[in-house]
Write a protein that holds these residues in place. Structure first.
Motif, PDB file in Angstrom:
ATOM      1  N   CYS A 147      -8.522   2.851  -7.077  1.00 24.76           N
ATOM      2  CA  CYS A 147      -8.954   1.666  -6.275  1.00 24.76           C
ATOM      3  C   CYS A 147      -9.433   1.002  -5.706  1.00 24.76           C
ATOM      4  O   CYS A 147     -10.431   1.701  -4.726  1.00 24.76           O
ATOM      5  CB  CYS A 147      -7.322   1.800  -5.120  1.00 24.76           C
ATOM      6  SG  CYS A 147      -6.745   0.727  -4.386  1.00 24.76           S
ATOM      7  N   ARG A 148      -9.680  -0.501  -4.883  1.00 24.89           N
ATOM      8  CA  ARG A 148     -10.327  -1.166  -4.742  1.00 24.89           C
ATOM      9  C   ARG A 148      -9.259  -2.205  -3.600  1.00 24.89           C
ATOM     10  O   ARG A 148      -8.437  -2.906  -4.009  1.00 24.89           O
ATOM     11  CB  ARG A 148     -11.439  -2.228  -5.243  1.00 24.89           C
ATOM     12  CG  ARG A 148     -12.545  -2.506  -4.349  1.00 24.89           C
ATOM     13  CD  ARG A 148     -12.679  -3.656  -4.949  1.00 24.89           C
ATOM     14  NE  ARG A 148     -14.160  -4.092  -4.370  1.00 24.89           N
ATOM     15  CZ  ARG A 148     -15.615  -5.207  -4.816  1.00 24.89           C
ATOM     16  NH1 ARG A 148     -16.050  -4.917  -5.696  1.00 24.89           N
ATOM     17  NH2 ARG A 148     -16.201  -5.270  -3.958  1.00 24.89           N
ATOM     18  N   ILE A 149      -9.744  -1.551  -2.376  1.00 28.96           N
ATOM     19  CA  ILE A 149      -8.501  -2.307  -1.362  1.00 28.96           C
ATOM     20  C   ILE A 149      -9.738  -3.532  -0.772  1.00 28.96           C
ATOM     21  O   ILE A 149     -10.742  -3.223  -0.203  1.00 28.96           O
ATOM     22  CB  ILE A 149      -7.658  -2.026  -0.853  1.00 28.96           C
ATOM     23  CG1 ILE A 149      -6.962  -2.549   0.253  1.00 28.96           C
ATOM     24  CG2 ILE A 149      -8.520  -0.716  -0.489  1.00 28.96           C
ATOM     25  CD1 ILE A 149      -6.467  -1.645   1.203  1.00 28.96           C
ATOM     26  N   ILE A 150      -8.954  -4.588  -0.046  1.00 29.54           N
ATOM     27  CA  ILE A 150      -9.829  -5.946   0.451  1.00 29.54           C
ATOM     28  C   ILE A 150      -9.589  -7.123   1.047  1.00 29.54           C
ATOM     29  O   ILE A 150      -8.339  -6.925   0.890  1.00 29.54           O
ATOM     30  CB  ILE A 150     -10.812  -6.720  -0.951  1.00 29.54           C
ATOM     31  CG1 ILE A 150     -10.514  -7.502  -1.468  1.00 29.54           C
ATOM     32  CG2 ILE A 150     -12.107  -5.587  -1.273  1.00 29.54           C
ATOM     33  CD1 ILE A 150     -10.903  -8.769  -1.793  1.00 29.54           C
ATOM     34  N   VAL A 163       1.083  -1.094   0.136  1.00 31.19           N
ATOM     35  CA  VAL A 163       0.226  -0.346   0.172  1.00 31.19           C
ATOM     36  C   VAL A 163       1.255   1.429  -0.341  1.00 31.19           C
ATOM     37  O   VAL A 163       0.360   2.577  -0.819  1.00 31.19           O
ATOM     38  CB  VAL A 163      -1.099   0.577   1.309  1.00 31.19           C
ATOM     39  CG1 VAL A 163      -1.667   0.568   1.206  1.00 31.19           C
ATOM     40  CG2 VAL A 163      -2.158  -1.094   1.421  1.00 31.19           C
ATOM     41  N   THR A 188     -10.490   5.225  -4.013  1.00 35.30           N
ATOM     42  CA  THR A 188     -10.296   4.048  -3.313  1.00 35.30           C
ATOM     43  C   THR A 188     -11.479   4.013  -1.966  1.00 35.30           C
ATOM     44  O   THR A 188     -12.391   4.004  -1.684  1.00 35.30           O
ATOM     45  CB  THR A 188      -9.373   4.369  -2.115  1.00 35.30           C
ATOM     46  OG1 THR A 188      -8.047   4.520  -2.147  1.00 35.30           O
ATOM     47  CG2 THR A 188      -8.545   2.873  -1.311  1.00 35.30           C
ATOM     48  N   GLU A 189     -11.819   2.520  -2.484  1.00 33.61           N
ATOM     49  CA  GLU A 189     -13.193   2.243  -2.252  1.00 33.61           C
ATOM     50  C   GLU A 189     -12.797   0.951  -1.241  1.00 33.61           C
ATOM     51  O   GLU A 189     -11.300   0.157  -1.696  1.00 33.61           O
ATOM     52  CB  GLU A 189     -13.707   1.355  -3.251  1.00 33.61           C
ATOM     53  CG  GLU A 189     -14.925   0.584  -2.899  1.00 33.61           C
ATOM     54  CD  GLU A 189     -15.946  -0.218  -3.780  1.00 33.61           C
ATOM     55  OE1 GLU A 189     -16.982  -0.601  -3.540  1.00 33.61           O
ATOM     56  OE2 GLU A 189     -16.231   0.426  -4.849  1.00 33.61           O
ATOM     57  N   ALA A 190     -12.653   0.591  -0.242  1.00 37.03           N
ATOM     58  CA  ALA A 190     -12.691  -0.114   0.933  1.00 37.03           C
ATOM     59  C   ALA A 190     -13.831  -1.632   1.414  1.00 37.03           C
ATOM     60  O   ALA A 190     -14.511  -0.884   1.855  1.00 37.03           O
ATOM     61  CB  ALA A 190     -11.692   0.552   2.365  1.00 37.03           C
ATOM     62  N   LYS A 250     -11.340  -3.170  10.565  1.00 34.65           N
ATOM     63  CA  LYS A 250     -11.546  -2.755  10.061  1.00 34.65           C
ATOM     64  C   LYS A 250     -10.435  -1.319  10.756  1.00 34.65           C
ATOM     65  O   LYS A 250     -11.378  -0.470   9.525  1.00 34.65           O
ATOM     66  CB  LYS A 250     -13.427  -2.250  10.458  1.00 34.65           C
ATOM     67  CG  LYS A 250     -14.025  -1.463   9.695  1.00 34.65           C
ATOM     68  CD  LYS A 250     -14.981  -0.778  10.566  1.00 34.65           C
ATOM     69  CE  LYS A 250     -15.935  -0.029   9.762  1.00 34.65           C
ATOM     70  NZ  LYS A 250     -15.585   1.291   9.226  1.00 34.65           N
ATOM     71  N   LEU A 294      -7.611  -1.907   8.102  1.00 35.11           N
ATOM     72  CA  LEU A 294      -7.958  -1.294   6.599  1.00 35.11           C
ATOM     73  C   LEU A 294      -8.673  -0.105   5.940  1.00 35.11           C
ATOM     74  O   LEU A 294      -8.407   0.895   4.967  1.00 35.11           O
ATOM     75  CB  LEU A 294      -9.628  -2.583   5.764  1.00 35.11           C
ATOM     76  CG  LEU A 294      -9.837  -2.746   4.482  1.00 35.11           C
ATOM     77  CD1 LEU A 294      -9.099  -2.933   3.466  1.00 35.11           C
ATOM     78  CD2 LEU A 294     -11.289  -3.251   4.481  1.00 35.11           C
ATOM     79  N   ASP A 295      -9.431   0.856   6.506  1.00 37.23           N
ATOM     80  CA  ASP A 295      -9.744   2.419   6.941  1.00 37.23           C
ATOM     81  C   ASP A 295      -8.411   2.633   7.157  1.00 37.23           C
ATOM     82  O   ASP A 295      -8.039   3.943   6.318  1.00 37.23           O
ATOM     83  CB  ASP A 295     -10.474   2.600   8.115  1.00 37.23           C
ATOM     84  CG  ASP A 295     -11.826   2.029   8.132  1.00 37.23           C
ATOM     85  OD1 ASP A 295     -11.934   1.676   6.650  1.00 37.23           O
ATOM     86  OD2 ASP A 295     -12.904   2.079   9.282  1.00 37.23           O
ATOM     87  N   ALA A 323      -6.449   2.370   3.594  1.00 41.71           N
ATOM     88  CA  ALA A 323      -7.014   3.235   2.605  1.00 41.71           C
ATOM     89  C   ALA A 323      -6.796   4.715   2.412  1.00 41.71           C
ATOM     90  O   ALA A 323      -6.326   5.772   1.473  1.00 41.71           O
ATOM     91  CB  ALA A 323      -8.648   2.864   3.040  1.00 41.71           C
TER      92      ALA A 323
END
Length: 240
Positions: free
Chosen positions: A195-198, A181, A225-227, A208, A211-212, A215
């Motif tokens: 970007c999509r981050i999963i 990242v 960015t979408e997480a 969470k 991940l936040d 992102a």
């Protein structure tokens, strides 16, 4: 200045490697070195050690003939290698790049990477090589050697190139995924892309937050960015 190494072998993937290389170089201003590696078998002129009930004179003559054949084969392999490099350079120059060099290397792919990657930011290689099995689940053996031997990011080119608009990060909260990242955020290559981050697994307050935070690193660098966190098997979720 950023430098890229593009590994080609004359297979159908070589065109894609060149196109991906041009895309990266255009976005980063990198210089490019195209490398074609000839294995020891392609350049060996060592005569075969024959045995059996062949007379000494006949065996000597045969060994000399084999040695001459091997020498011709080695020269043809080198000539073909230079042509492959010349074609790749022409393709990159036609794409608007002006800082392109070529190198014909004799030896192993892993040794070549270790020798030349020191001042390199990226390595680009095809998903499969000229002699690879084209079965869907099989990867080229040289790809594995490159990834295992290199300390630099490796971009794996698919069979054809499509301009990149979106990318996916499979994130598990570990040091390696966080390093990925930060690497993406610090460079120019992924700027202004989507970007999509999963994460795959059960959502908790801890995951969470991880991940936040990841992102947010990307969003601060102007990367849309979408997480999200999804349950299931990582291979299935990532493919989906």
């Amino acid at each position: 200045m950023t430098k890229l190494i593009a590994l080609i072998d004359g297979s159908i993937y070589s065109k894609s490697v060149c196109d991906h290389t041009a895309w990266i170089a255009e976005r980063t201003g990198a210089i490019v070195e195209i490398i074609h590696v000839l294995g020891h078998q392609e350049t060996s002129t060592e005569p075969v050690n024959l045995s059996g009930n062949i007379g000494l004179g006949a065996r000597t003559a045969l060994l000399e003939e084999l040695a001459e054949h091997d020498a011709k084969t080695a020269k043809l392999s080198q000539k073909r290698g230079r042509m492959i490099l010349a074609d790749a350079k022409t393709r990159l120059l036609s794409d608007g790049l002006d800082k392109v060099s070529t190198r014909l290397r004799l030896g192993g792919i892993a040794e070549t990477i270790q020798k030349y990657e020191k001042d390199t930011s990226f390595i680009i290689v095809g998903k499969r090589g000229e002699a690879a099995d084209f079965a869907k689940m099989h990867l080229g053996s040289n790809l594995e050697r490159v990834v295992r031997s290199s300390n630099k990011p490796v971009l794996v080119a698919a069979r054809s190139f499509t301009p990149v608009k979106r990318f996916l990060i499979a994130f598990d909260g570990g040091p390696s995924s966080l390093k990925a990242v930060k690497h993406i955020a610090e460079g120019d290559l992924f700027s202004k892309l989507e970007c999509r981050i999963i994460m795959v697994g059960k959502e908790t307050s801890h995951t969470k937050k991880q991940l936040d935070n990841a992102a947010q690193i990307l969003k601060q660098k102007d990367i849309t960015t979408e997480a999200g966190i999804e349950q299931g098997y990582p291979s299935e979720v990532i493919s989906k």
